[in-house]
Each structure stands twice: as C-alpha cells, then as structure tokens.
Design a protein around this motif. Structure first.
Motif, PDB file in Angstrom:
ATOM      1  N   TRP A  30       0.813  -1.229   0.000  1.00  0.00           N
ATOM      2  CA  TRP A  30       0.000   0.000   0.000  1.00  0.00           C
ATOM      3  C   TRP A  30       0.833   1.260   0.000  1.00  0.00           C
ATOM      4  O   TRP A  30       0.463   2.247  -0.607  1.00  0.00           O
ATOM      5  CB  TRP A  30      -0.953  -0.008   1.190  1.00  0.00           C
ATOM      6  CG  TRP A  30      -1.877  -1.159   1.112  1.00  0.00           C
ATOM      7  CD1 TRP A  30      -1.717  -2.370   1.706  1.00  0.00           C
ATOM      8  CD2 TRP A  30      -3.045  -1.252   0.317  1.00  0.00           C
ATOM      9  NE1 TRP A  30      -2.725  -3.205   1.346  1.00  0.00           N
ATOM     10  CE2 TRP A  30      -3.574  -2.546   0.503  1.00  0.00           C
ATOM     11  CE3 TRP A  30      -3.727  -0.361  -0.523  1.00  0.00           C
ATOM     12  CZ2 TRP A  30      -4.727  -2.985  -0.124  1.00  0.00           C
ATOM     13  CZ3 TRP A  30      -4.888  -0.792  -1.138  1.00  0.00           C
ATOM     14  CH2 TRP A  30      -5.363  -2.083  -0.939  1.00  0.00           C
ATOM     15  N   PRO A  32       1.426  -7.897   1.639  1.00  0.00           N
ATOM     16  CA  PRO A  32       0.262  -7.043   1.871  1.00  0.00           C
ATOM     17  C   PRO A  32       0.601  -5.960   2.889  1.00  0.00           C
ATOM     18  O   PRO A  32       0.166  -4.827   2.784  1.00  0.00           O
ATOM     19  CB  PRO A  32      -0.807  -7.997   2.396  1.00  0.00           C
ATOM     20  CG  PRO A  32      -0.098  -9.227   2.808  1.00  0.00           C
ATOM     21  CD  PRO A  32       1.152  -9.299   1.995  1.00  0.00           C
ATOM     22  N   CYS A  33       1.437  -6.311   3.870  1.00  0.00           N
ATOM     23  CA  CYS A  33       1.659  -5.420   5.002  1.00  0.00           C
ATOM     24  C   CYS A  33       2.989  -5.799   5.632  1.00  0.00           C
ATOM     25  O   CYS A  33       3.393  -6.961   5.568  1.00  0.00           O
ATOM     26  CB  CYS A  33       0.527  -5.624   6.022  1.00  0.00           C
ATOM     27  SG  CYS A  33       0.701  -4.643   7.516  1.00  0.00           S
ATOM     28  N   GLY A  72       3.393  -6.156   8.537  1.00  0.00           N
ATOM     29  CA  GLY A  72       3.012  -7.098   9.584  1.00  0.00           C
ATOM     30  C   GLY A  72       3.177  -8.542   9.146  1.00  0.00           C
ATOM     31  O   GLY A  72       3.355  -9.442   9.958  1.00  0.00           O
ATOM     32  N   PRO A 110       4.007   5.052  10.643  1.00  0.00           N
ATOM     33  CA  PRO A 110       3.181   4.697  11.803  1.00  0.00           C
ATOM     34  C   PRO A 110       1.876   5.502  11.779  1.00  0.00           C
ATOM     35  O   PRO A 110       1.901   6.703  11.539  1.00  0.00           O
ATOM     36  CB  PRO A 110       4.042   5.106  12.991  1.00  0.00           C
ATOM     37  CG  PRO A 110       5.437   5.076  12.477  1.00  0.00           C
ATOM     38  CD  PRO A 110       5.358   5.430  11.041  1.00  0.00           C
ATOM     39  N   GLY A 111       0.784   4.813  12.001  1.00  0.00           N
ATOM     40  CA  GLY A 111      -0.503   5.501  11.988  1.00  0.00           C
ATOM     41  C   GLY A 111      -1.186   5.429  10.642  1.00  0.00           C
ATOM     42  O   GLY A 111      -2.384   5.658  10.536  1.00  0.00           O
ATOM     43  N   ASP A 112      -0.431   5.132   9.579  1.00  0.00           N
ATOM     44  CA  ASP A 112      -1.024   5.134   8.243  1.00  0.00           C
ATOM     45  C   ASP A 112      -1.262   3.733   7.708  1.00  0.00           C
ATOM     46  O   ASP A 112      -1.529   3.565   6.530  1.00  0.00           O
ATOM     47  CB  ASP A 112      -0.113   5.876   7.265  1.00  0.00           C
ATOM     48  CG  ASP A 112      -0.053   7.355   7.570  1.00  0.00           C
ATOM     49  OD1 ASP A 112      -0.788   7.781   8.459  1.00  0.00           O
ATOM     50  OD2 ASP A 112       0.724   8.058   6.910  1.00  0.00           O
ATOM     51  N   CYS A 113      -1.139   2.715   8.553  1.00  0.00           N
ATOM     52  CA  CYS A 113      -1.225   1.345   8.054  1.00  0.00           C
ATOM     53  C   CYS A 113      -2.591   1.093   7.434  1.00  0.00           C
ATOM     54  O   CYS A 113      -3.621   1.430   8.018  1.00  0.00           O
ATOM     55  CB  CYS A 113      -0.996   0.362   9.184  1.00  0.00           C
ATOM     56  SG  CYS A 113      -1.053  -1.360   8.665  1.00  0.00           S
ATOM     57  N   HIS A 114      -2.573   0.498   6.255  1.00  0.00           N
ATOM     58  CA  HIS A 114      -3.811   0.154   5.580  1.00  0.00           C
ATOM     59  C   HIS A 114      -4.593  -0.880   6.394  1.00  0.00           C
ATOM     60  O   HIS A 114      -5.806  -0.962   6.309  1.00  0.00           O
ATOM     61  CB  HIS A 114      -3.469  -0.400   4.205  1.00  0.00           C
ATOM     62  CG  HIS A 114      -4.654  -0.827   3.411  1.00  0.00           C
ATOM     63  ND1 HIS A 114      -5.427   0.075   2.735  1.00  0.00           N
ATOM     64  CD2 HIS A 114      -5.218  -2.035   3.221  1.00  0.00           C
ATOM     65  CE1 HIS A 114      -6.412  -0.584   2.135  1.00  0.00           C
ATOM     66  NE2 HIS A 114      -6.302  -1.854   2.420  1.00  0.00           N
ATOM     67  N   TYR A 115      -3.858  -1.674   7.160  1.00  0.00           N
ATOM     68  CA  TYR A 115      -4.495  -2.700   7.985  1.00  0.00           C
ATOM     69  C   TYR A 115      -4.511  -2.267   9.445  1.00  0.00           C
ATOM     70  O   TYR A 115      -4.288  -3.060  10.353  1.00  0.00           O
ATOM     71  CB  TYR A 115      -3.750  -4.014   7.838  1.00  0.00           C
ATOM     72  CG  TYR A 115      -3.713  -4.516   6.426  1.00  0.00           C
ATOM     73  CD1 TYR A 115      -4.819  -5.148   5.862  1.00  0.00           C
ATOM     74  CD2 TYR A 115      -2.587  -4.350   5.634  1.00  0.00           C
ATOM     75  CE1 TYR A 115      -4.806  -5.601   4.563  1.00  0.00           C
ATOM     76  CE2 TYR A 115      -2.563  -4.809   4.331  1.00  0.00           C
ATOM     77  CZ  TYR A 115      -3.670  -5.431   3.795  1.00  0.00           C
ATOM     78  OH  TYR A 115      -3.653  -5.875   2.511  1.00  0.00           O
ATOM     79  N   ILE A 116      -4.682  -0.999   9.652  1.00  0.00           N
ATOM     80  CA  ILE A 116      -4.838  -0.396  10.971  1.00  0.00           C
ATOM     81  C   ILE A 116      -3.555  -0.398  11.801  1.00  0.00           C
ATOM     82  O   ILE A 116      -3.053   0.654  12.174  1.00  0.00           O
ATOM     83  CB  ILE A 116      -5.982  -1.054  11.786  1.00  0.00           C
ATOM     84  CG1 ILE A 116      -7.269  -1.018  10.945  1.00  0.00           C
ATOM     85  CG2 ILE A 116      -6.200  -0.318  13.103  1.00  0.00           C
ATOM     86  CD1 ILE A 116      -8.372  -1.905  11.464  1.00  0.00           C
ATOM     87  N   GLY A 146      -0.758  -3.108  11.452  1.00  0.00           N
ATOM     88  CA  GLY A 146       0.269  -4.083  11.079  1.00  0.00           C
ATOM     89  C   GLY A 146       1.669  -3.549  11.226  1.00  0.00           C
ATOM     90  O   GLY A 146       2.571  -4.248  11.700  1.00  0.00           O
ATOM     91  N   GLN A 199      -6.949   8.022   9.379  1.00  0.00           N
ATOM     92  CA  GLN A 199      -6.445   6.848  10.080  1.00  0.00           C
ATOM     93  C   GLN A 199      -7.586   5.963  10.569  1.00  0.00           C
ATOM     94  O   GLN A 199      -7.490   4.750  10.552  1.00  0.00           O
ATOM     95  CB  GLN A 199      -5.556   7.290  11.247  1.00  0.00           C
ATOM     96  CG  GLN A 199      -4.211   7.799  10.742  1.00  0.00           C
ATOM     97  CD  GLN A 199      -3.424   8.576  11.781  1.00  0.00           C
ATOM     98  OE1 GLN A 199      -3.754   8.546  12.961  1.00  0.00           O
ATOM     99  NE2 GLN A 199      -2.389   9.261  11.344  1.00  0.00           N
ATOM    100  N   TYR A 247      -8.450  -6.759  13.128  1.00  0.00           N
ATOM    101  CA  TYR A 247      -9.858  -6.784  12.714  1.00  0.00           C
ATOM    102  C   TYR A 247     -10.741  -7.581  13.664  1.00  0.00           C
ATOM    103  O   TYR A 247     -11.945  -7.653  13.467  1.00  0.00           O
ATOM    104  CB  TYR A 247      -9.986  -7.384  11.316  1.00  0.00           C
ATOM    105  CG  TYR A 247      -9.238  -6.563  10.295  1.00  0.00           C
ATOM    106  CD1 TYR A 247      -9.826  -5.448   9.716  1.00  0.00           C
ATOM    107  CD2 TYR A 247      -7.935  -6.883   9.935  1.00  0.00           C
ATOM    108  CE1 TYR A 247      -9.141  -4.678   8.798  1.00  0.00           C
ATOM    109  CE2 TYR A 247      -7.245  -6.117   9.020  1.00  0.00           C
ATOM    110  CZ  TYR A 247      -7.857  -5.015   8.462  1.00  0.00           C
ATOM    111  OH  TYR A 247      -7.180  -4.251   7.565  1.00  0.00           O
ATOM    112  N   THR A 294      -0.467 -10.356   9.549  1.00  0.00           N
ATOM    113  CA  THR A 294       0.295 -10.171  10.786  1.00  0.00           C
ATOM    114  C   THR A 294       0.247 -11.440  11.640  1.00  0.00           C
ATOM    115  O   THR A 294       1.221 -11.804  12.293  1.00  0.00           O
ATOM    116  CB  THR A 294      -0.265  -8.971  11.566  1.00  0.00           C
ATOM    117  OG1 THR A 294      -0.233  -7.842  10.711  1.00  0.00           O
ATOM    118  CG2 THR A 294       0.561  -8.666  12.799  1.00  0.00           C
TER     119      THR A 294
END
Lengths: 166, 665, 295
Positions: free
Chosen positions: A21, A47-48, A50, A75-81, A83, B516, B606, B638
C-alpha cells in the motif's frame, strides 16, 4: 544529461521487503516520475509489513543478499490499521538478535516510505546500496547455508542410525 | 509438473527501450517449469490479452506470469483474462519490470539482467500458487456520507434519490459548510445562499437521508459492503425531536457576545445558538464553554422560556453504530491562517504580513462574510477595526499557495477566481473605491472563467499588479503595502484601508486522524489520496470508500459537485449488486498444528480470529484452536508472522511462495 | 539549562569599531568587564569584506571571513561579534562552506588552512540575552532605565536571510526587546524594526540611504520613541551621523539619539557616560538622559 556510469568491482544484492500500500506504491511513483536508482534492488511485495516474518530476512541473507531493506507505511497510516506497529516491535527485537549474532546492522534498514514518497524510496535504496557496496559481500550466512546443504547430503553413521530407528 | 506461460510486455517502448525483452523471454524460457515464453508490444491490449488466452488453451498452461507494469496497474486486467481462459485468476502473477526496472534504470544490460531475475522470482512464486475460490460477501445497501458541505449534500441527495438510505454526518451544528458562508459565486455572481439553502432543505426533508449534525466519526470497522461505523453525537443540550426552532431561547440568552465562527468571528451570537438563520436543522445547540449554566450552575433561562421543554442540560454524548456498505468522505477544506505557527510546524505563518495582528488585514472568507447580505454588516464592506468603508483595498493572491518556503507548494486553484469576484463585489458596493490586486499568475481555466476575470479588469476597474508583496505594515490608520510590479520593474507602495489575503486552501484540521480511522491514505499536506490520479479520481485505494470535494485537493464548486455526483454514482454501482466478490486473500488456520496460544488473536487488527473447539466423536474436548472468519479478515498477514508454530497462512502470501521467491535470487 | 558561570569569548570587533564606531567598541569592552565576561581580541584580525566584497568576488569574500574564523579558532571559545554586518558575513561563510565542498576546498586552498565550520559565531545580543541570560542581566542592573521609550532597530542583517543567522524569528524577533525589558526600559511597537537603512549604498547612492533612513526615523518618531537602539555600526552611521542631513532634506526635526545596545545596557549596569563613549554620538543624548534622570 545522464551522468557517466561508474563501474564497481562489487555489485551488492539488495532485497527489499515492502508493503503493497505504501512503499510498493512509493516505488511505483519513483518509476512514474522516472527517478533513477541503482539496479541492485529486488522488491518483494507483501500485503503489510506485519506479514514479514524475520525468518525471511535470514533466508535472504542465506540466499546471497548483501543488504535487506524493510519498508512499509508510516506509523498511523497502516492500511491494515496496526500491522506496521507489530512489525516495528518485531524488528526492534530482531535487530538486537542480529547484532548479538554479529551481523553488521548497516546491512539491514527499516524505514517508512509512503505512497507519495518516491524520492525517499530512491534515497533509501541508493543509500543502502552504496553503504553495502563499501561493506563488501555478506559471506557468513551464505557459508552457513552451504554447510547446511552439505550436512544434509552427507551420510553419517548417526544419521543412518536415526533413519533406521524410524 | 507445472506448465508456466511467461508473457513479456514491451509497453510500447516504455520497457523495451531499456530492457532487452527478447532476451528476457529467451532466458526465462529455459527455466524449469516454463512451457512457453514470449514477448509482445502491448500485453494489456485486446490482441495482447488474446495472445495470452490462446496460449493458455493451446499450450495447456497451468500458471501464468505477465512481466509488464506494476500489478497495481493491471493485475486485475490479466487475472480477468486468465479467468476467461479457464484458469483460476490467482494462478496468474505479474512481474513489475516497468516501474521497478525500465523506468528507473538506464543501463540496458543491468536492466535486462534485473528483469530476468524479477521474472525468475515470479516464476518460482507462481509454481506455489494455489487455486483460490472467490469469496462473496453481502452488501449493506446504505451509505455513510461524512461532511455536510456542498460535496456531502450533493452525494447524499444523489444516493438517496437512487433509492438507498444515507447517513449524513456533519461536525458543525448545521449542514451547509463553507458554501453557506459565501456571498456570491463565480462566474455568474448568483447568491450562494439562494442556490445552497434549497439543497439543505432537500436533505432535511428527504425520507431516505438520516442527518446527524453536531456529530463526528468515532470508529470505523469492517470492509467494503460491510462497514460498522460508530458515530458520536455530541451533546447538543437541546432535544432535536422536541425543538420547534422558534428561537425564543436565543433571544433570551443573557450571554450575547460570543464571536460567531460562521461569521469569521465578526458577528456575535448567544451561548445557545444556531450558526446562521437558515441553518439545517434549525435546532440550537448550547456552547457549553460559554454558557453561564454550565460554567456556574446558575441561569437556566433557556430552559424556562422553552415552550416545548426541549432544553436538556443533562444530555450526554451518544454513540450510535450504523452498518453501511459504502462511505463517501467529503470533509472539505480550511484556510491557511497567517498567524505565527508553532516551532517545528512545516507550515510557516506570514510575519511580513503582520502574523495576523493587523485587524484590517483579513482573509478571503472574512471578505465573503462582509459582502454577504446576511453577514454581520448586512452586506456593507466595512473595516473590522473602526467600521469605516475602505476606499483603497488591496487583494494579495497566493498567500501560502505556491510558496515552498512557507511549506506549501501547490496552487489553491480557486483564489484567482474569487479574488476577481471580490473586486467586482467591492466595486458594486463602494463605487468610489479602488481595488488593487497583487498576483503571480492569473489561472482561470474553466467555462466562462477567463471572461469573468477580464471583466473585473475591463469593466470593474480593478488594477492588477503582477508581483508579490514583500511586506505590509500599519501606519496610522492605513496599511502600507510594499510590493513590486515586475511588469514595469518598479517598487510599488500603496496606502490601503483594507487588505484581503487569498490564503491557501488546506484540508480540514484533523483530516489525518479521520483518515487513520478510515484506513485511507493521504498526502503530506493531509489531502486524501485517490486510487489513481487520472483514472480513479473519486475512489480511495481502500475499497468501498470514495472522495468528494476539497478534502482530496483544492476545488471550486462546479468541480466539487461533479466529483460528489461521481462518488455517488460509484456508490450506486456498488449497491446495484446483492453480493460482492472479495479477494480471497485471507488467513487460514491449519488446525492440526495450532496449539491454541492465540497470539494471532492478540495481533489481529480486525478481531477476525475466533476460538474454535475441536471435539472427538464422543464429544470430548480435544483442543481449542484459532479460526479466522474469512468475512472479517482484512488480509494483512500479521497473524502468520506472529504464529510460533506457523499454523496460520495467508492465502496468496504463503511462506512457501515467499521463500520460493527468495530462493530464486 | 543552567548558564555557565564563567563566560569567555574570542572577540572580533570589525573595522567600524576601530574607526567611526569607537564608542561601540569602548562600551562593549567596558560592559563586558562589568559583567565579568571575558573578551580576548582575535590577534591580527582583519576586515570581513562587508559589505562590497561579496557583490564583487565571492571567493574573496568567503576567504576573508574564513581566515578570520581560522584566526579566531586559535583563541578558542565562541566568537563574539559586535557588528551585524560582520556577524552576517561570518555566519554566511560558515553556511556556504558547509553546504558546498567545492567552495570549501577552494577557500581552504586560498587561506592555506582548514576552515573551522563548527565554531559558534555569536552576536553580542545573543551573548547578553542567552549565554548570560535575562535573569543574570537583570541582576546586574543598578540603574534601571525606567521611563525611557526605546525603538529597537534590528536592521536587515541580524535575522536575515532566514537560513543563516538563526538568532531569532526572522520576521518577528523579540530578542532586543527582551534585553531592554530586562534592564527596565520601555519598548515601543513600530513598523520599521527590520527595514534596511541602505548601508550598502552609503557611499555610492546616498540619496537612497536618506530615503530609507528617513522612513525609519519617521516611523520611530510616530510610534512615540525617545530614542533608537541599534546593534550595528553601519545602521548607526546612517541613523545618527546622517540624521542632521535627513532633517535638512526632508525639512523635519527628530533630535532622536541613537544608542548602541552596549551603551544602554552599560548605563543600566551603572557605567558612567565617559566609559560608554556617549559623547561620541552625533545626536546629543545628554538632554534626553538628563530629562529621564538617567545620568
């Protein structure tokens, strides 16, 4: 316009583990902006950050990589919240281990490159390539890997005994 | 044994100029498992895809690697082509030899070697690819629109008119946004209120729009078609269902002198207020910071005078969870303020313009309020300092915009046009006044825009001076504006009564925090990023979230409305289907290996990991293992990197696939 | 941060302080003696090249400053500079040479020595306000300048260009006002604090200087100032020495004394007029000081 290309005695292999991303998109942006950087880097898309298992980094060194770059979203911009936060913690610990084993941490770089930072990607790759070029080839893990293969192929009595007992 | 087909694209000359594509095809053709390798001018074109499909059928290919541009560009295209030829789409992978190779390297030999290696890695990876069945998920046919300015209003009305329910969330007590503040609009000079308020009323009366004003987004969970949005409805202290909007409370409120933000702090409002008379909803809100009742416990006048008994001092914030299928983000813009900025901020203020300390140096929005018939001066242009009519007025364009040294390099797009409008409004209201405009360039692309700008000069007598202002300072009750006229090559000094700064358009404060929450990306200025600058300008990279208006970049009203309708159309397209196919990139647990440590559950952002009991035939509990709900899993992986026993795998990014790539080095 | 107790500096007076601005030099030395701040004059220092050199020959202007920096480094300690123009040139040289390796190599060849790029170059203002600190400065005051309304004049070089001096905010500095408030004086808010006095054109186009300096004096007077305070001998020359001429050309009357910062601080610290060179000022400050009871 184009600077004369200098020939180097040693061209390091750089593997980049990046998230799709941010950093992969940032590297794409470097491409669409026609920025230039050393051709030593090979990008692996995840994907991440993570998802990036530290074992992959070891594996890369074993397979002949001289430098490894790991990069994802800020940090803070992770597409998966979150990861990248997990990745950050994981790699902070992993660096210590590598240092303990005696790997020069200059060969390993973690960074955040967003989808808008094509220029930062170029800086990062160029910087790491130049640095690793000065450090020379990474031999230790490659040799370990060879030994591993060798011991796997050899037919020691202990191994035979073990096979027989199964 | 796999029979892999490799297709190398020339991309016109984009790739073949630096990469010897024929050699790449020849080299990868020798790799074990590769049954077919070829190159073609444009793989993504119809004949290119045809070639691909034909090869799959004739060569009985089991896997496909397309070496071309970035997978972000055309992975979908080729996977679709592969699918139509009868293969599972996830048996196709792309090697990026354009953005990551031919465009960033010049040495043909190096680039070719790199391309061969990149393709080789993908060949090894694709061998390990598995058939992945597409996952279908239901679509919740309700949309959330964030922001009740013209963008949000337009999007909400369009989606609702198509027959779907819309939740419209606005942070302020009323919808209307910046457009409701404007006096007249370019290039027709029709009154903003006159074209805006009917739309606001439409929203209020629409049977399918649920309006939450004075509310903010607290949390967003889920994914395209299935978002769970938590909305915080801030305590209004007035019960909306009971309030009739009679306005007696505002009349009787003893606190009257609170600067009204809607009037750019020029006008005053009471502590219980609606921001402007045409507000929708016409329900007041108590500003608890300034209300005597909340500060001292005494007063309570508004409750006493309220006939229907709508005032409720005990009201608290309420959290409401709304399931929606799509989200339109329309949070709009804010104006650059020239005040001194805190140390470390990349944005700098304007010390040379007095850091905002000279009262008669105002910004464009303040001028709009002065010019507005419903504004604090009733439409008269008067100086904030002493209420006199300014006879000499100076407009300065590009304040903040196109000023890299101030931290912003972009053009704010609307200022040339609104400054031209301001000079006209000024000339209409102050006949003996003179307007000067300092400008760098006049940028007036748009239907009837340049004609409008010329009119301000030719008919409305504005004097345009090409050059920037170096400094302005107060001298007595005048403001001395020092600038340069680069067309004539002289220094200019104007003693003005009022100065209007066309300050840069910036995203709303807190735009990054909202991004965010939504999981969407934004640029270094906090403008939200579209999925593709040209071809997907209203979608976010995050599926199911769309952009409308100035939150994506500076925009005027016609552009904003167009984009809002486009975003609405995208939502309607999504809602036209009952089921949604989602990428089957989800994690799966190998139950035999799972020991039930649930580290995966701890790291899953999630909440997709559930506990599953494994029982033998007698019903005795054998063990508890993890189970990943494929509908909820976001696909970050993850869990896999965390799992100590490597018992959970992310489809599409398995350890096998990745190690195969590394080993191909 | 606790201030170091013993302050000691290498001191670069600059040409002006050995000529037209002798009173600035005198008052600086006397004030620093009073405040127990050590000053060691850089031996064999020479002109920094301000202001014409950098317009004519960049290498020359950089080399002049580089050599002086090198001489100062031999003394040790931070370098104290009194003149805003010298300060600007020395800082600019450090900045330019640290940005460009090519220029640095050229300069090092010219002066035949390495250039010390990391040594601190400090204006007197910085030393008084930050190294000594406003608190200790306040403690040294024996005769606060109550009732004296001062227009603080920074001129153009103390804070500009933004990336070089790093003394204070470029557009809205307060360091002079802070110092004056610490010694009891009153400061006025006025518009021309940061304008240029025209020093570059003093000899070549005096008409420009008159016009610019006139605007500055005018603005200070309109703001109700009793006097102007400067930290630069070139500004002083234009505002003080040329004041009579300006009054003549523009048919106006100011009688506005122009003090150096060290003179006002020295006065507050109890130094006598003769130790501060007040008699060397062209616009006689004595009537004003007597009126305010400061003598």
């Amino acid at each position: 316009m184009h600077p004369e290309k200098t020939k180097h005695a040693f061209e390091p292999k750089i593997i980049a583990f990046v998230c799709t991303w941010c950093t992969y998109a940032g590297a794409d942006l470097a491409g669409t902006s026609r920025m230039q950087y050393p051709a030593n880097v090979r990008v692996l898309k995840f994907p991440c950050t993570g998802r990036i298992d530290p074992v992959f980094i070891l594996k890369a060194f074993q397979q002949g990589a001289d430098g490894v770059l790991v990069s994802g979203c800020h940090p803070g911009d992770c597409h998966y919240i979150a990861g990248n936060f997990h990745a950050r913690r994981r790699f902070a610990a992993f660096r210590k281990l590598l240092e303990f084993v005696g790997v020069d941490l200059g060969r390993l770089q973690f960074s955040w490159v967003s989808a808008a930072e094509g220029g930062k990607w170029v800086e990062m790759v160029t910087g790491l390539t130049e640095r690793v070029r000065l450090m020379g080839p990474m031999q230790e893990f490659k040799e370990l890997a060879l030994e591993e293969q060798w011991s796997g192929a050899i037919n020691t009595p202990e191994l035979q005994e073990a096979y027989n007992s199964i | 044994m796999s029979r892999i087909g490799v297709f190398i694209c020339h991309c016109g000359e984009n790739i073949s100029r630096t990469v010897d594509v024929e050699r790449v095809a020849a080299e990868v053709g020798k790799l074990p498992g590769v049954a077919f390798a070829t190159d073609y001018k444009y793989m993504c074109s119809d004949p290119g895809q045809g070639l691909l499909k034909k090869a799959i059928r004739e060569e009985r290919l089991s896997h496909v690697v397309v070496a071309a541009c970035s997978p972000r560009m055309h992975e979908k295209t080729f996977r679709k082509a592969v699918e139509s030829a009868g293969l599972n789409p996830f048996l196709c992978e792309m090697a990026n030899i354009r953005e990551h190779c031919s465009w960033v390297h010049q040495d043909r030999k190096e680039a070719t070697v790199k391309a061969i290696e990149l393709v080789g890695m993908m060949v090894e990876r694709v061998k390990k690819n598995r058939v992945l069945p597409t996952i279908t998920v239901p679509v919740t046919k309700r949309a959330l629109v964030i922001g009740g300015g013209i963008a949000g209003i337009q999007a909400a009305l369009d989606i609702a008119d198509a027959g779907y329910e819309v939740i419209l969330v606005e942070r302020e007590p009323s919808i209307g946004g910046h457009m409701a503040q404007l006096s007249e609009t370019f290039p027709t000079l029709d009154c903003s209120q006159c074209i805006m308020t009917p739309k606001m009323v439409d929203v209020a009366n629409h049977p399918r729009i649920r309006l939450y004003t004075y509310a903010e987004i607290e949390r967003v969970e889920g994914y395209i078609g299935n978002f769970q949005v938590t909305v915080r409805r801030k305590a209004r202290s007035v019960i909306e269902e009971k309030c009739t909007g009679c306005g007696v409370c505002m009349e009787k409120c003893p606190v009257k002198k609170i600067p009204n933000k809607f009037d750019q702090n020029l006008g005053m409002r009471p502590a219980i207020y609606v921001p402007f008379p045409q507000a929708v909803p016409n329900t007041p809100v108590i500003d608890r910071e300034n209300c005597i009742k909340f500060k001292t416990g005494k007063c309570g006048v508004c409750r006493k005078v309220c006939g229907p008994g709508a005032v409720d001092y005990e009201q608290e914030d309420r959290l409401i969870v709304e399931p929606v299928g799509a989200i339109v983000v329309a949070t709009g813009f804010d104006l650059y303020s020239i005040e001194e900025k805190p140390k470390g901020s990349p944005i700098k203020g304007y010390g040379e313009f007095g850091h905002g300390r000279i009262p008669d140096v105002i910004d464009g929005m303040t001028f709009e309020r002065l010019a507005s018939a419903s504004g604090p001066t009733g439409g008269k242009i008067l100086r904030p300092s002493d209420g006199r009519e300014p006879k000499q007025i100076v407009f300065i364009q590009c304040v903040g915009s196109r000023a890299r040294e101030k931290g912003i390099s972009y053009c704010s797009k609307i200022c040339c046009m609104y400054t031209a409008k301001h000079t006209m409004l000024y000339h209409h209201k102050v006949h003996d006044g003179q307007a000067y405009v300092f400008f760098m360039d006049a940028r007036t692309p748009g239907k009837n825009y340049d004609e409008f700008w010329r009119r301000s000069i030719e008919e409305e007598e504005a004097v345009y001076i090409r050059g920037m202002v170096s400094r302005l300072y107060q001298k007595g009750d005048k403001i001395v504006v020092m600038g340069s006229d680069i067309a004539v090559g002289v220094q200019v000094e104007i003693e003005a009564d009022m100065v209007v700064l066309a300050t840069a358009v910036q995203p709303q404060k807190g735009a990054d925090a909202l991004a965010q929450k939504l999981g969407i990306s934004y640029d270094k200025y906090n403008f939200y990023s579209e999925a593709h600058a040209k071809l997907r300008p209203v979608e976010c990279a995050t599926a199911g979230i769309y952009l409308a208006g100035a939150c994506q970049g500076p925009k005027d009203i016609p552009d904003t409305v167009s984009q809002a309708s486009a975003a609405a159309a995208k939502v309607i397209i999504l809602f036209a289907r009952d089921q949604l196919e989602r990428e089957p990139i989800v994690a799966r647990v190998r139950e035999a290996g799972c020991v039930g440590c649930f580290y995966c559950k701890k790291v899953c952002p999630y909440g997709a990991v559930e506990e599953k009991e494994i029982r033998d035939r007698q019903g005795n509990l054998v063990k508890v293992v993890a189970y990943v709900n494929p509908g909820v899993c976001g696909g970050c992986g993850t869990c896999q990197a965390t799992c100590p026993s490597k018992s959970v795998e992310l489809d599409g990014y398995t350890d096998e696939q990745i190690v195969a790539m590394i080993e191909a080095l | 941060m606790t201030p170091r107790n013993i302050l000691r500096y290498a001191y670069y007076p600059g040409c002006s302080l050995h000529a037209s601005a002798g009173e600035y030099d005198l008052s600086t030395r006397e004030l620093f003696k009073k405040l127990n701040i050590g000053l060691t004059e850089v031996p064999d220092w020479f002109c920094c090249g301000a202001t014409p050199a950098h317009n004519v020959d960049e290498l020359l202007s950089l080399s002049l400053c580089a050599k002086n920096l090198e001489l100062a480094a031999r003394v040790g300690g931070d370098l104290a500079v009194a003149c805003a123009a010298c300060f600007s040139r020395l800082k600019t040289t450090q900045h330019v040479l640290s940005e460009s390796d090519v220029k640095r190599q050229q300069v090092e060849k010219a002066i035949d020595a390495p250039v010390p790029l990391n040594g601190n170059v400090k204006h007197l203002l910085d030393i008084l306000a930050r190294d000594l600190g406003l608190e200790r400065l306040g403690q040294a005051v024996t005769k606060p300048l109550f009732g004296l309304k001062v227009a603080c004049y920074y001129g153009c070089l103390l804070t500009r260009p933004p990336e070089v001096p790093n003394l204070d905010c470029v557009e809205a500095p307060t360091i002079m006002e802070d110092v004056l408030r610490a010694i009891g004086a009153e400061t006025v808010a006025w518009s021309h604090r940061l304008e240029c006095c025209g020093a570059n054109f003093t000899l070549s186009r005096p008409g420009v200087v008159l016009q610019l300096s006139h605007a500055i004096l005018d603005s200070a007077k309109a703001a109700g100032a009793d006097c102007i305070m400067v930290a630069c001998p070139l500004c002083h020359g234009n505002l003080d020495i040329r004041q009579k001429e300006i009054e003549g050309v523009y048919s106006t009357h100011y009688a506005m004394p122009v003090f150096y910062i060290t003179q006002l601080v020295g006065l507050a610290a109890g130094l006598k007029a003769d130790k501060l060179g007040l008699d060397a000022l062209i616009v006689n400050p004595m009537p004003l000081l007597k009126e305010k009871g400061l003598l």
